[in-house]
Design a protein around this motif. Sequence first.
Motif: not given
Length: 588
Positions: A428-457
């Motif tokens: 459970e704790a690991t799932a939370k940690m990895v999920a947060l990394a997935a969410l944040k990295y998915g966002d931050l790896s794009n240049q902030a000013s650009k639109d990006y596609v939120f693709d959970v898979e």
Amino acid sequence: MKKILDILSEEMGKAFEAAGYDASLGRVTVSNRPDLCEYQCNGAMAGAKQYHKAPFMIANEVAAQLEGNKAFKEVAAVAPGFLNLKLSEDYLLSIVKEMKSAEKFGLEAPEKVKTIVIDYGGPNVAKPLHVGHLRAAVIGEAVKRMERYAGHKVIGDVHLGDWGLQMGLVITELHERQPELCYFDENYEGEYPVEPPFTLAQLEEMYPTASGKSKVDEEYKAKALAATVQLQTGRRGYRALWKHIMNISVEDLKKNYANLDVDFDLWLGESDAQPYIPGMVEKMKQDGFAHISEGALVVDVAREDDKKEIPPCMILKSDGAAMYDTTDLATILQRSHDYNPDSIIYVVDKRQELHFEQVFRCALKTGLVAPETELKFLGFGTMNGKDGKPFKTRDGGVMRLSSLIAQIQDEMRDKIATNEAISAEEAEATAKMVALAALKYGDLSNQASKDYVFDVEKFISFEGDTGPYILYTIVRIKSILAKYAAQGGDLNAVELMAAQAGAEKQLQMQLAQFNTMMQNAAEETAPHKVCAYIYDLANAFNHFYHETKILGEENETRKQGLIALLILTRDILETCIDVLGFKAPERM
Ligand code: ARG
């Protein structure tokens, strides 16, 4: 510690000078032909015009000067006049060793330590957090941590939207439901109850109900507007209700942000800037900046060389009410008064760019801040669904941030639960940690000013340019280190060694880029550069891992050298993800 390209450029510059040319020609860059060399210098090409000489001749003369040089293992002058360079492994080792023992792995303190206020988050009290607020929180937090790591004094402010119509709407709705409450009795003079007249769940239901009604019912809307004005002009009972709304809502917001590992130094809001408004407006009038236009008080901010029309900044509406512009200006005054910042950075949806352009111009023009103050708008693009349209729930509604996070966590839990060696709690704790990394990295790896596609898979995949891939790499390193320790190895007694193979050297070179990358990323407020770096670093590590026997290595000294390299790689990766705002588990 100096940056690697500066160190190499200096060596190269000396060689140019020794051969009779200008040292500034010795600028070394990373090779754009990694198949041929690691670094290159094009100075001979540039020098050809200046010295009226064939570039190839210059390159040869410079190369001759570098024979036996400690930094370069190979210097090849190639036609028409490039210098192709390979680094000496021993020299690289000396750089990586220095980095390991240096503070912040060799990232130098800034020339001038700046006081920076970062305005991010921007949630609206009484309204639930939706995905639009995710980017502000995630990017703002990363920028805050980056600037702090770079050595600046940084203050993060949530800047609550706590003074607007939503408050009047909630008050109006409550009045419809419970008109007998003392808050609505204008003759009431006693203390107001400590307990709020609603729960969080009721509050969350009341706002959308009221907002819906106000859209179809003119009379209702007028009441809400009137209630907002009465609140703002100090009606006692409404102020008391406002406090209740604030307490309940802010407590909930704090929980939500804590779940995202987002942490604000200041929990101020629009309401806190209100006391600054009267004095500010008075001064703008006295100084002749503010004038009446079509009934409203405005400050002109257009310039002659503007490419598009920049409308005046609205200071007061014709009825005397303050506006969004006014509040942001007063907030600048407040921050200036409290912190005298060198820089204020706004991490806000890029669709608000014009508003900030007006506000910044007005603040500088009217002298709310010193002219050298940097007012920076870091506008971010829209988070879109896979259909390329702004992210929505399945039924087309606005997605709540909490549901989005829950969804990613569920998917991650399913993935991790297949690993039977892990207890349910740890999973459970690991799932939370990895999920947060997935969410944040998915966002931050794009240049902030650009639109990006939120693709959970894609975001939760353990392969490719994703948060889980980075964590997986860190966990892989940790597990080798844990095995080494379990076999009796002492992690504190290992020493880095010169690279013996290509992949190992590539890894060391990538590590040596750290201070250069971090300084750039901080100067440009660009978290995506940290992401790109750790993706390359993780790739370099995994390549090395597949090519190299580590625990199976028979030569004990060499094995220790490899372990030391693993430790440094882990430390750099963990430092970077901490700056980005997430953490890695011990195993997964
Ligand atoms: N509350 C605003 C919104 O939800 C964002 C605030 C941005 N910051 C600012 N200083 N105006 O759109």
